[in-house]
Design an enzyme around this catalytic site. Structure first.
Site, PDB file in Angstrom:
ATOM      1  N   PRO A  37       0.943  -1.174   0.120  1.00 56.19           N
ATOM      2  CG  PRO A  37      -0.022  -1.235   2.197  1.00 56.19           C
ATOM      3  CD  PRO A  37       0.295  -1.823   1.298  1.00 56.19           C
ATOM      4  CG  ASN A  38      -0.110   4.382   1.227  1.00 56.67           C
ATOM      5  OD1 ASN A  38      -1.344   4.742   0.753  1.00 56.67           O
ATOM      6  ND2 ASN A  38      -0.212   3.820   2.688  1.00 56.67           N
ATOM      7  NE  ARG A  72       3.786   6.630   1.704  1.00 53.94           N
ATOM      8  CZ  ARG A  72       4.110   5.364   2.021  1.00 53.94           C
ATOM      9  NH1 ARG A  72       4.576   4.432   1.225  1.00 53.94           N
ATOM     10  NH2 ARG A  72       3.943   4.974   3.310  1.00 53.94           N
ATOM     11  CE1 TYR A  94       8.946   5.230   3.158  1.00 53.51           C
ATOM     12  CE2 TYR A  94       7.148   6.752   3.107  1.00 53.51           C
ATOM     13  CZ  TYR A  94       7.724   5.739   3.384  1.00 53.51           C
ATOM     14  OH  TYR A  94       7.219   5.214   4.782  1.00 53.51           O
ATOM     15  CG  ASN A 126       8.446  -2.047   0.360  1.00 56.06           C
ATOM     16  OD1 ASN A 126       7.832  -1.900   1.476  1.00 56.06           O
ATOM     17  ND2 ASN A 126       8.901  -0.969  -0.084  1.00 56.06           N
ATOM     18  CB  ALA A 185       1.489   0.142   6.464  1.00 53.39           C
ATOM     19  CD  GLU A 218      10.232  -7.136   6.220  1.00 53.71           C
ATOM     20  OE1 GLU A 218      10.111  -8.380   6.740  1.00 53.71           O
ATOM     21  OE2 GLU A 218      10.429  -6.156   6.716  1.00 53.71           O
ATOM     22  CG  HIS A 262      11.125  -2.016   4.852  1.00 54.67           C
ATOM     23  ND1 HIS A 262       9.468  -1.988   4.669  1.00 54.67           N
ATOM     24  CD2 HIS A 262      11.337  -3.118   5.342  1.00 54.67           C
ATOM     25  CE1 HIS A 262       9.130  -2.917   5.128  1.00 54.67           C
ATOM     26  NE2 HIS A 262      10.152  -3.803   5.787  1.00 54.67           N
ATOM     27  NE  ARG A 298       9.765   6.168   8.556  1.00 49.55           N
ATOM     28  CZ  ARG A 298       8.930   5.922   7.783  1.00 49.55           C
ATOM     29  NH1 ARG A 298       8.888   4.925   6.988  1.00 49.55           N
ATOM     30  NH2 ARG A 298       7.793   6.676   7.580  1.00 49.55           N
TER      31      ARG A 298
HETATM   32  C1  DQA Z   1       7.920   1.021   4.178  1.00 49.22           C
HETATM   33  C2  DQA Z   1       8.152   1.409   5.352  1.00 49.22           C
HETATM   34  C3  DQA Z   1       6.864   1.134   6.091  1.00 49.22           C
HETATM   35  O1  DQA Z   1       6.947   1.222   7.472  1.00 49.22           O
HETATM   36  C4  DQA Z   1       5.891   2.181   5.545  1.00 49.22           C
HETATM   37  O2  DQA Z   1       4.509   1.806   5.965  1.00 49.22           O
HETATM   38  C5  DQA Z   1       5.802   1.964   4.018  1.00 49.22           C
HETATM   39  C6  DQA Z   1       6.939   2.074   3.413  1.00 49.22           C
HETATM   40  C7  DQA Z   1       9.582   1.448   3.269  1.00 49.22           C
HETATM   41  O3  DQA Z   1       9.789   1.117   1.998  1.00 49.22           O
HETATM   42  O4  DQA Z   1      10.333   2.229   3.637  1.00 49.22           O
HETATM   43  O5  DQA Z   1       4.847   2.225   3.359  1.00 49.22           O
HETATM   44  O6  DQA Z   1       7.928  -0.075   3.595  1.00 49.22           O
END
Ligand code: DQA
Length: 145
Positions: A10-11, A18, A23, A73, A76, A97, A99, A106
């Protein structure tokens, strides 16, 4: 040649606009382009996908059951989704995994990853390069090095 599936949660479709202070300015399309180039150099083929929905992530992991490697990735859902962990454990595909941000620097709730229990390893904090490092890590894993 290995088939690697890269799955984004998501997102992440909003990367580029964003929270650029967290990011960066790189879009998901930029990340896909870089990942394809890195994979091609290593002789691998990738598929790339993004969804904002938890169940769709689970379905995507199931659909990738014949892939040689998975890079996820989960955004959340990393920090909340037992269903996604169970999906990864169910298909048994080597998974990394990733990020963009250093989740450990964070908020506390980002320090927990359900997904990590099903992953070979976790790469965080290197922006778009996290994806490239994950491809290299899967390459080394699949080569047995
Ligand atoms: C994320 C880190 C997560 O905590 C966050 O909710 C994201 C992006 C990252 O790529 O840094 O959506 O996965």
């Amino acid at each position: 040649m290995a088939r690697l599936h890269i799955l984004n949660g998501p997102n992440l479709n909003l990367l580029g606009t964003r929270q650029p202070e967290v990011y960066g300015a790189t879009t998901l399309a930029d990340i896909e382009q870089m990942a394809r180039a890195v994979a091609q150099d290593l002789g691998h083929e990738i598929s790339f996908q993004q969804t904002n929905h938890e169940g769709a992530l689970v379905d995507a992991v199931h659909a990738a059951r014949d892939a040689d490697g998975l890079i996820i990735n989960a955004g959340a859902y990393t920090h909340t989704s037992v269903a996604l962990l169970d999906a990864v454990l169910s298909v048994g595909v080597p998974t990394i995994e990733v990020h963009l941000s250093n989740v450990h620097a964070r908020e506390d709730f980002r320090h927990v990853s359900y997904l990590a229990k099903g992953a070979l390893g976790v790469i965080a904090g290197f922006g778009a390069t996290s994806y490239n490092l994950a491809i290299q890590a899967l390459h080394a894993h699949l080569a047995g090095t």
